[in-house]
Design an enzyme around this catalytic site. Sequence first.
Site, PDB file in Angstrom:
ATOM      1  N   LYS A  11      -2.873  -6.394   6.410  1.00  0.00           N
ATOM      2  CA  LYS A  11      -2.697  -4.993   6.021  1.00  0.00           C
ATOM      3  C   LYS A  11      -2.044  -4.949   4.643  1.00  0.00           C
ATOM      4  O   LYS A  11      -0.942  -5.446   4.444  1.00  0.00           O
ATOM      5  CB  LYS A  11      -1.819  -4.248   7.019  1.00  0.00           C
ATOM      6  CG  LYS A  11      -1.610  -2.776   6.656  1.00  0.00           C
ATOM      7  CD  LYS A  11      -0.709  -2.060   7.631  1.00  0.00           C
ATOM      8  CE  LYS A  11      -0.518  -0.591   7.223  1.00  0.00           C
ATOM      9  NZ  LYS A  11       0.187  -0.440   5.928  1.00  0.00           N
TER      10      LYS A  11
ATOM     11  N   GLY B  13       0.372   0.128  11.076  1.00  0.00           N
ATOM     12  CA  GLY B  13       1.262  -1.035  11.134  1.00  0.00           C
ATOM     13  C   GLY B  13       1.850  -1.234  12.512  1.00  0.00           C
ATOM     14  O   GLY B  13       2.016  -2.372  12.970  1.00  0.00           O
TER      15      GLY B  13
ATOM     16  N   GLU C 273       9.983 -12.238   5.524  1.00  0.00           N
ATOM     17  CA  GLU C 273      10.484 -12.531   4.190  1.00  0.00           C
ATOM     18  C   GLU C 273      10.945 -11.204   3.625  1.00  0.00           C
ATOM     19  O   GLU C 273      10.136 -10.349   3.265  1.00  0.00           O
ATOM     20  CB  GLU C 273       9.384 -13.171   3.341  1.00  0.00           C
ATOM     21  CG  GLU C 273       9.933 -13.965   2.159  1.00  0.00           C
ATOM     22  CD  GLU C 273      10.129 -13.100   0.940  1.00  0.00           C
ATOM     23  OE1 GLU C 273      11.292 -12.682   0.724  1.00  0.00           O
ATOM     24  OE2 GLU C 273       9.166 -12.848   0.218  1.00  0.00           O
TER      25      GLU C 273
ATOM     26  N   CYS D 102      11.864  -9.918  -4.830  1.00  0.00           N
ATOM     27  CA  CYS D 102      12.976 -10.065  -3.886  1.00  0.00           C
ATOM     28  C   CYS D 102      13.890 -11.227  -4.236  1.00  0.00           C
ATOM     29  O   CYS D 102      15.066 -11.233  -3.856  1.00  0.00           O
ATOM     30  CB  CYS D 102      12.445 -10.216  -2.463  1.00  0.00           C
ATOM     31  SG  CYS D 102      11.193 -11.501  -2.292  1.00  0.00           S
TER      32      CYS D 102
END
Length: 478
Positions: free
Chosen positions: A175, A213, A251, A285
């Site tokens: 997705k 989702g 993550e 990140c």
Amino acid sequence: MKRLLIDGKLVEAERTFASLNPATGEVLGQAPEATTAQAEAAVAAARRAFDTTSWPTDVEFRIRCLDQLHRALVEHREELRELTMAEVGATRINTHGPQLDEPIEQVRYYADLLRTYPLTEEIGDAEIRGQIHRRWVEKEAAGVVAAIIPYNYPIQLALAKMAPALAAGCTVVLKGAPDTPLITLALGELIAEHTDIPPGVVNVLTSPQVAVGEVLTTHPEVDVVTFTGATATGRRIMAAASDTIKRVFLELGGKSALILLDDADLTAAAPFAGFAACSHAGQGCAINTRLLVPRHRHDEAVQYVAAVMGKVTYGDPTDPKNFMGPLISERQRDKVDGMVQRAVAAGATLVMGGEKIDPGFFYTPTLLANVDPGSEIAQEEVFGPVLAVIPFEDDDDAVRIANDSIYGLSGGVCSADEERALAVARRIRTGTMSINGGNYFTNEAPFGGYKQSGLGREKGVPGLEEFLELKTYAKVVA
């Protein structure tokens, strides 16, 4: 218009949603809005492909298909580059690195790894109650994988999940992020049109609906969820997956600290700190967004870093002279600006930046000094080109400040004494560390975090093993 990939077919959706060019704010194209029914169909296709085809067991076939996918990515590299610049806002120089060129080689890496990786391990014979028993372990595919990615590095993150999952023999429902749907759908088209990957083995969805989702994270036929994104969303995914005890790989966010010890060469460390903070407009990140410097060198360090950040070029991502592009959306830019303004109100010194630039969603490289290590700007992920300079007293204080975070994704230490730098680095609770500017982000090196930066590892051998189950066998041989 690009289409969804479900059960080997490129299909449309009843509704579409707009994808914007973040450098202009204008509509780039329309993406299909997958429904929950289409998400269900994608999971069903992935389940059927895993349960009824030879994909999980035919290693040579998987290698061949990964080779085909790598070749297709290379052959269509320039199309993907243009789309990445237009939709992601990545600069041309960035696409020649972590946005596109380097991620493509992840597919090559896992195809080659699969050629030599031992899927069977003998653990020896044992005498048990007068009989000899041979024992061995086989590594087999974990099953159906739901892979959910964010907007910041869509090609890199999609391939970091898909390539090892496919190498392991899993089937995948990918997705894409609502902000960058077109580039993710382009991967689905390449798979459908240029590889022999069987129907259902890879399915690609895009939708702004949270419900889509939720189907992927709660569906009883999904065995593994791998998600990259915000820590708050990761918490919700863990909770949603718990009812069916799925394997969850996360993550998540980071608030990484780069520590300049008192003997660090500021002329060498300043470019590392300043340019890195502005890489992809700070939308990474693992970027070091906290710069820890000795209190007695604080002003000197700020001067060096400001000089570097003042040289950061930004603007049209297609112009090779620009180092930094826009933020992904007006919403994200407002969030970044709000955090900067609150930081100044709380006592931080605005050295430079803190400005919105139109058209598009640009934000100037921003340097904050004299930042309180407990303040919002030092504790929360910004995801913008903002660097917070925090003074410390000594090595122990630097370690304490660096570890005073819910995150533990990355970081760095700079010192003229490499052993001293390494000693400090070993005390930092993070999954990756850079010593004097060392680059750990390669295909062979495991990547992931401690604490609320996530669970599991991408890249390298551990990235493959996230998608493998162990099955222990024993038989009587004498």
